[in-house]
Scaffold this active site. Structure first.
Site, PDB file in Angstrom:
ATOM      1  N   SER A 239     -85.945  -8.464 -80.488  1.00  0.00           N
ATOM      2  CA  SER A 239     -85.057  -7.818 -80.027  1.00  0.00           C
ATOM      3  C   SER A 239     -83.601  -8.204 -80.377  1.00  0.00           C
ATOM      4  O   SER A 239     -83.611  -9.111 -81.291  1.00  0.00           O
ATOM      5  CB  SER A 239     -85.054  -7.904 -78.326  1.00  0.00           C
ATOM      6  OG  SER A 239     -84.782  -9.092 -78.119  1.00  0.00           O
ATOM      7  N   LYS A 240     -82.548  -7.650 -79.829  1.00  0.00           N
ATOM      8  CA  LYS A 240     -81.182  -7.760 -80.433  1.00  0.00           C
ATOM      9  C   LYS A 240     -80.789  -9.375 -80.274  1.00  0.00           C
ATOM     10  O   LYS A 240     -80.012  -9.845 -81.117  1.00  0.00           O
ATOM     11  CB  LYS A 240     -80.290  -6.965 -79.396  1.00  0.00           C
ATOM     12  CG  LYS A 240     -80.037  -5.708 -79.985  1.00  0.00           C
ATOM     13  CD  LYS A 240     -78.498  -4.954 -79.371  1.00  0.00           C
ATOM     14  CE  LYS A 240     -78.830  -3.413 -79.498  1.00  0.00           C
ATOM     15  NZ  LYS A 240     -78.720  -2.656 -78.278  1.00  0.00           N
ATOM     16  N   ARG A 241     -81.360  -9.925 -79.184  1.00  0.00           N
ATOM     17  CA  ARG A 241     -80.779 -11.438 -79.170  1.00  0.00           C
ATOM     18  C   ARG A 241     -81.507 -12.338 -80.337  1.00  0.00           C
ATOM     19  O   ARG A 241     -80.679 -13.458 -80.682  1.00  0.00           O
ATOM     20  CB  ARG A 241     -81.072 -11.767 -77.893  1.00  0.00           C
ATOM     21  CG  ARG A 241     -82.557 -12.274 -77.547  1.00  0.00           C
ATOM     22  CD  ARG A 241     -82.718 -12.408 -75.975  1.00  0.00           C
ATOM     23  NE  ARG A 241     -84.136 -12.318 -75.743  1.00  0.00           N
ATOM     24  CZ  ARG A 241     -85.137 -13.160 -76.115  1.00  0.00           C
ATOM     25  NH1 ARG A 241     -84.820 -14.440 -76.368  1.00  0.00           N
ATOM     26  NH2 ARG A 241     -86.313 -12.990 -75.724  1.00  0.00           N
TER      27      ARG A 241
ATOM     28  N   GLY B 211     -81.053 -11.239 -83.365  1.00  0.00           N
ATOM     29  CA  GLY B 211     -80.204 -10.786 -84.721  1.00  0.00           C
ATOM     30  C   GLY B 211     -80.196  -9.206 -84.597  1.00  0.00           C
ATOM     31  O   GLY B 211     -80.840  -8.421 -83.919  1.00  0.00           O
TER      32      GLY B 211
END
Ligand code: GLU
Length: 478
Positions: free
Chosen positions: A246-248, A250
């Site tokens: 997920s976004k966290r 990268g």
């Protein structure tokens, strides 16, 4: 004819998961002489936007995954359109009617609160909740607020997944699910079956998060007497800690990779390796080579771990291998974007600087930092001019000596300059490190940089001499 599709919902930017699924569909279709279709699944009108659709369509084309049919940046093409679900509403209605007439589906007007209550009661009694209302046996007419449900049978549904093998579902544990809210709001599991049939899709290759939808789609498909489809569910893309990417962890949007200076060919190459390999540890493939080598058999069953270091190293080799003009175009674009003042460099100096930097950078976004000394005089601590245990006077003496050598240089290429300087060093019986280290630092202001010979091919002579003088001055001030 093999026909595959990517069917993104335009509810967000094109992300790596969709790009990888698109790639595997593309590779499978192309490897079989088949066709690859791009359909937009925008039945969720509240969350779908035109901007997201455009981002997905342009992103896939930027990656080189051009659809044979469907939505493209220059409009829709193909004989089985429209390729946007929101434009297909009236196509769906006859199939809803057919399911009602055959008794496979029924209108249900049970209020949602009542269903929620039943669910709660089941939970309290610790029994599984399987929604099968009494009205499923009645032939109700449509009434306002009614939903059309599929009448699930007690049976075992199985399919042979091309990647995961045989997968079975006990349908007695599945409640009657919704096909459409009223006539005009058909839902995903229903429309996907109709579209795949009408668009003559033969192979459905998608993320494994869709496995739970597959039995629903199989029973609808069977009730409508459509042709059987082949399924292949791709392993999830996992973060290094094996949680869902997920976004966290990268960047997940393709846009962001583009902005950071990744090359589409490198991304495609890397995405292919996210779940597939040829059976050896080869890491570099062009799209053409992938088409030749790709098989569903060699797609792995379990999660594919996303490794940013590997992606960067693949990208670095693609940058190194670019033709010079492309290095220059992207280099200039990113240097300006990174706010390096490249105005005062002559074109040929700039080109040499970019070419040199392309040996080192992992993404074009990195460009500049390693060669910023070419654009402005460096500021540095004079301590770094000292090579090993050289004394200050020793460094000064060597720098003064090499200043004269630099002054006399007529050669143009880094190889020639290297030969000349090294020959002089040898003739004068000097230690190469004692000359070359201070020279390189004087020119670059850095402990690590390209060689002094390379720097001398880029800096003009007055600037190079000036920098040596500055270094000598720094040493005198100590
Ligand atoms: N629209 C679905 C999604 O974006 C894909 C459906 C499918 O491949 O069947 O996840």
């Amino acid at each position: 004819m093999i026909r595959t599709r990517i069917a993104p919902s335009p509810t967000g930017l094109l992300h790596i998961g969709t790009a990888r699924t698109a790639l595997f569909n593309y590779l499978y279709a192309k490897s079989q002489g088949g066709q690859f279709i791009l359909r937009i699944e925008d039945t969720d009108q509240a969350r779908s936007t035109q901007e997201f659709e455009q981002n997905i369509v342009t992103g896939l084309e930027w990656l080189g995954l051009h659809p044979d049919e469907g939505i493209t940046t220059s409009g829709s093409k193909g004989d089985f359109g429209p390729y946007r679900q929101s434009e297909r509403t009236e196509l769906y209605r006859p199939y809803l009617e057919q399911l009602i007439v055959s008794g496979a589906a029924y209108w249900d007007t049970t209020p949602l609160e009542e269903i929620a209550q039943q669910k709660e009661q089941a939970q309290q009694a610790k029994r599984p909740f399987v929604y099968r209302p009494e009205c499923r046996e009645q032939q109700n007419e449509y009434r306002d607020g009614a939903v059309l449900r599929f009448k699930v049978q007690d049976e075992v549904i199985w399919f042979e997944d091309k990647i995961k093998g045989k997968i079975e579902f006990d349908m007695s544990l599945m409640g009657d699910f919704t096909l459409s809210k009223g006539w005009d709001n058909p839902l995903y599991n229903f429309v996907v079956v109709i579209d795949d049939e009408l668009m003559k899709i033969t192979h459905i290759i998608r993320g494994e998060d869709h496995i739970s939808n597959t039995p629903k789609q199989i029973v609808i498909n069977r009730a409508l007497e459509f042709s059987r489809k082949t399924f292949a569910h791709l392993p999830l893309i996992l973060a290094p800690d094996r949680s869902k990417m997920s976004k966290r962890h990268g960047a997940v949007s393709i846009d962001q990779y583009r902005q950071e200076g990744y090359l589409p060919e490198a991304l495609v190459n890397y995405f292919a390796l996210l779940g597939w390999n040829e059976g050896n540890d080869r890491e570099e493939y062009s799209l053409e080579e992938l088409i030749q080598k790709f098989t569903l058999k060699r797609v792995q069953k379990s999660g594919a771990v996303f490794n940013i270091d590997k992606l960067q190293s693949v990208n670095a080799s693609y940058i190194k291998a670019l033709p010079l003009e492309q290095k220059i175009t992207s280099g200039v674009q990113f240097l300006s974007q990174n706010r390096y003042n490249i105005q005062h460099l002559a074109q040929d100096q700039l080109e040499r600087a970019i070419d040199l930097e392309c040996q080192r950078i992992k993404t074009f976004g990195d460009i500049g930092e390693g060669i910023d000394f070419l654009f402005k005089d460096p500021v540095y601590d004079s301590n770094i001019l000292l090579w090993k245990d050289m004394s200050i006077s020793d460094v000064k003496e060597n720098l003064e000596w090499v200043r004269q050598v630099v002054y006399n240089i007529e050669e143009k290429t880094s190889k020639e300059i290297e030969q000349t300087v090294k020959a002089e060093i040898q003739q004068d019986n000097r230690k190469p490190g004692c000359v070359l280290w201070p020279l390189r630092v004087a020119l670059s202001g850095k402990e690590r940089s390209p060689s002094p010979f390379e720097i001398l091919t880029i800096l003009d002579k007055p600037t190079a001499l000036n920098r040596i003088d500055t270094a000598l001055k720094l040493l005198s001030e100590r």
